[in-house]
Scaffold this motif. Structure first.
Motif, PDB file in Angstrom:
ATOM      1  N   ASN A 192      42.681  36.903  45.116  1.00  0.00           N
ATOM      2  CA  ASN A 192      41.919  35.682  45.406  1.00  0.00           C
ATOM      3  C   ASN A 192      40.607  35.645  44.642  1.00  0.00           C
ATOM      4  N   ASN A 193      40.184  36.798  44.142  1.00  0.00           N
ATOM      5  CA  ASN A 193      38.969  36.878  43.329  1.00  0.00           C
ATOM      6  C   ASN A 193      39.324  36.859  41.845  1.00  0.00           C
ATOM      7  N   ASP A 194      38.293  36.830  41.008  1.00  0.00           N
ATOM      8  CA  ASP A 194      38.516  36.847  39.558  1.00  0.00           C
ATOM      9  C   ASP A 194      39.100  38.187  39.118  1.00  0.00           C
ATOM     10  N   ILE A 195      39.979  38.127  38.113  1.00  0.00           N
ATOM     11  CA  ILE A 195      40.504  39.319  37.461  1.00  0.00           C
ATOM     12  C   ILE A 195      39.752  39.483  36.146  1.00  0.00           C
ATOM     13  N   ALA A 196      39.077  40.613  35.971  1.00  0.00           N
ATOM     14  CA  ALA A 196      38.310  40.861  34.745  1.00  0.00           C
ATOM     15  C   ALA A 196      39.233  41.425  33.674  1.00  0.00           C
TER      16      ALA A 196
END
Length: 357
Positions: A300-304
């Motif tokens: 659900n968060n950004d993937i770096a």
């Protein structure tokens, strides 16, 4: 691996003003990031090929060394890339890596009174990590503090914010390097389920370009790996590739001009499919099995996404699209402004915190 060296004198520790330095000793290139002095607002970036050439002085007979691009250009027949596998595999390579690093530091006048953080690869190779530790500890920098953190964490830091916000978050980092594809989940700086494979790499793309060029030109042209890497870095573009021409000299005289249309694109297409498969079908199932809540939160968060391959225009965006398709859900990929410098920059920011700045 974590290396640390701090002053035992509390007074000198508090009064000193060490230079925070971020270092990535990479398989292809080494990067250093630091400010020249505390009053400077100009960030120094040292970026060079991780290679060394030894030669004998014509007058004195003394052994001398060249490193980086100069070594590769002047001594292509004897230049050595001692970290090709990501780590120094044996004593000889460790010694060469130490010599390379000392020559690099000396040539650039890197301050010894420094707080140094090294971005190191996530690899299951205890001997190689031990050799890298020796290389790090034999250098003359890091008199104030010396630490090592995972490259995928360091690289994610500039992708996730202007400071070190990533260290207090839950997210996934994917490092697309020359030697390995790395993926890892982080929970407030804690590394969970580190994954690394040497079967999907930037070097593999170079090798495929070599084979593709020979096939595309019906055997008339054979390029070396260095040329293939240049084609990838200078012309690689996912979704907006433009054919380009090059010229080779014929053995009997004259030249032959040829045009590349599919060789680079096909190699990048293979890389994207393989990278998505490794992340979606190898790394993520293991993460979900061991840490289901972290799996859910991190998607659900950004993937770096960082590393040299992420510098290719359009590649990270296409990786995001194919990953969404493979997972049958939306995910969001973020990339730092300079993916190939991100690990050293993130390491430098951690070094600032350690130095109390």
């Amino acid at each position: 691996m974590a290396a640390e060296s701090e002053s035992a004198d509390d007074d000198s520790f508090e009064s000193s003003n060490p230079t925070p330095i971020g270092v990535k000793l990479g398989s292809t290139r080494t990067v250093l990031r630091y400010f020249e002095n505390a009053d400077s607002d100009e960030l120094t970036t040292v970026r060079t090929l991780t290679c060394l050439a030894l030669y004998e002085d014509a007058i004195t007979g003394e052994e001398k060394a060249l490193f980086g691009e100069q070594a590769a250009a002047e001594y292509p027949d004897r230049v050595q890339y001692m970290l090709r596998s990501g780590l120094p595999e044996d004593d000889e390579r460790a010694e060469l890596a130490g010599r390379f690093f000392r020559e690099l530091l000396s040539a650039n006048g890197v301050p010894s009174d420094s707080a140094v953080v090294y971005a190191i690869p996530t690899m299951d190779n205890d001997a190689g990590l031990e050799n890298l530790t020796e290389v790090i500890e034999s250098s003359n920098i890091g008199a104030h503090t010396m630490r090592a953190y995972p490259e995928s964490l360091c690289g994610a830091i500039p992708a996730m914010g202007d400071g070190v916000e990533a260290v207090d978050d839950v997210f996934i980092s994917v490092n697309m390097g020359s030697t390995n594809l790395e993926a890892c989940a982080y929970r407030r700086g804690d590394q969970l389920v580190p994954f690394s494979t040497g079967s999907v790499t930037g070097n593999d793309v170079d090798r495929r370009i070599v084979a593709n060029v020979e096939e595309e030109t019906q055997g008339r042209v054979h390029v070396d790996l260095t040329t293939a890497r240049e084609y990838k870095e200078e012309h690689g573009n996912v979704g907006n590739f433009e054919p380009f021409s090059d010229v080779i000299q014929q053995p009997g005289g004259g030249s032959h001009e040829y045009t590349i249309e599919d060789s680079v694109v096909d190699a990048l297409d293979w890389y994207l499919d393989a990278a998505v498969n490794e992340v979606a079908n190898e790394f993520l199932p293991e993460l979900a099995n061991d840490y289901m809540k972290v799996y859910q939160l991190s998607l659900n968060n950004d993937i770096a996404v960082t590393g040299g391959m992420a510098c290719i225009p359009g590649l990270a965006e296409e990786f995001e699209r194919r990953l969404c398709e493979e997972l049958d859900r939306d995910v969001n990929v973020v990339v730092p402004d300079e993916p190939d410098l991100a690990a050293a920059e993130g390491a430098r920011r951690i070094a600032e915190k350690l130095a109390g700045q």
